[in-house]
Scaffold this motif. Structure first.
Motif, mmCIF file in Angstrom:
data_model
loop_
_atom_site.group_PDB
_atom_site.id
_atom_site.type_symbol
_atom_site.label_atom_id
_atom_site.label_comp_id
_atom_site.label_asym_id
_atom_site.label_seq_id
_atom_site.Cartn_x
_atom_site.Cartn_y
_atom_site.Cartn_z
ATOM 1 N N LEU A 1 0.824 -1.216 0.000
ATOM 2 C CA LEU A 1 0.000 0.000 0.000
ATOM 3 C C LEU A 1 0.854 1.259 0.000
ATOM 4 N N SER B 1 0.704 3.879 -3.064
ATOM 5 C CA SER B 1 0.303 5.279 -2.833
ATOM 6 C C SER B 1 1.420 6.241 -3.225
ATOM 7 N N THR B 2 2.677 5.858 -2.988
ATOM 8 C CA THR B 2 3.791 6.718 -3.387
ATOM 9 C C THR B 2 3.858 6.861 -4.899
ATOM 10 N N VAL C 1 0.971 9.120 -6.059
ATOM 11 C CA VAL C 1 1.195 10.526 -5.719
ATOM 12 C C VAL C 1 2.275 11.127 -6.619
#
Length: 105
Positions: A29, A33-34, A37
């Motif tokens: 996760l 998410s990195t 983004v």
């Protein structure tokens, strides 16, 4: 997540594999998410700047080319009227300025 598995029989038998599963999910996760983004940040923040830079460069080149074409038109077709160099309003001059005609008079 760890609190959910703390009292389960699986945790009591093989706590290392459960902990590894939990950490793998958390790491996945975090990486996902990195990546999202960073990709969205680059698309939203950097791509418009690059587009603006390319457009500005294109506009500058277009203005320089148009200025050169006007200078050449004044040299080829310019007529002096009362001490002022002017371009006659003819089809030949209009075609030359629009780039349709490349012939020299």
């Amino acid at each position: 997540m760890l609190a959910l598995y703390r009292h389960s029989p699986r945790w009591q038998e093989d706590w290392l594999s459960v902990l590894a599963d939990i950490l793998a999910v958390a790491l996945g996760l975090a990486i996902a998410s990195t990546i999202l983004v960073e990709v969205i940040g680059r698309m939203v923040l950097l791509i418009p700047d690059a587009v603006k830079k390319i457009k500005a460069q294109g506009h500058a080149e277009g203005r320089a080319a148009q200025s050169k074409r006007y200078q050449e038109a004044y040299e080829r077709f310019g007529v002096e009227v009362n001490g002022v160099l002017m371009l006659p309003n003819t089809r030949e001059v209009a075609e030359f300025l629009s780039g349709e005609s490349e012939q020299k008079p």
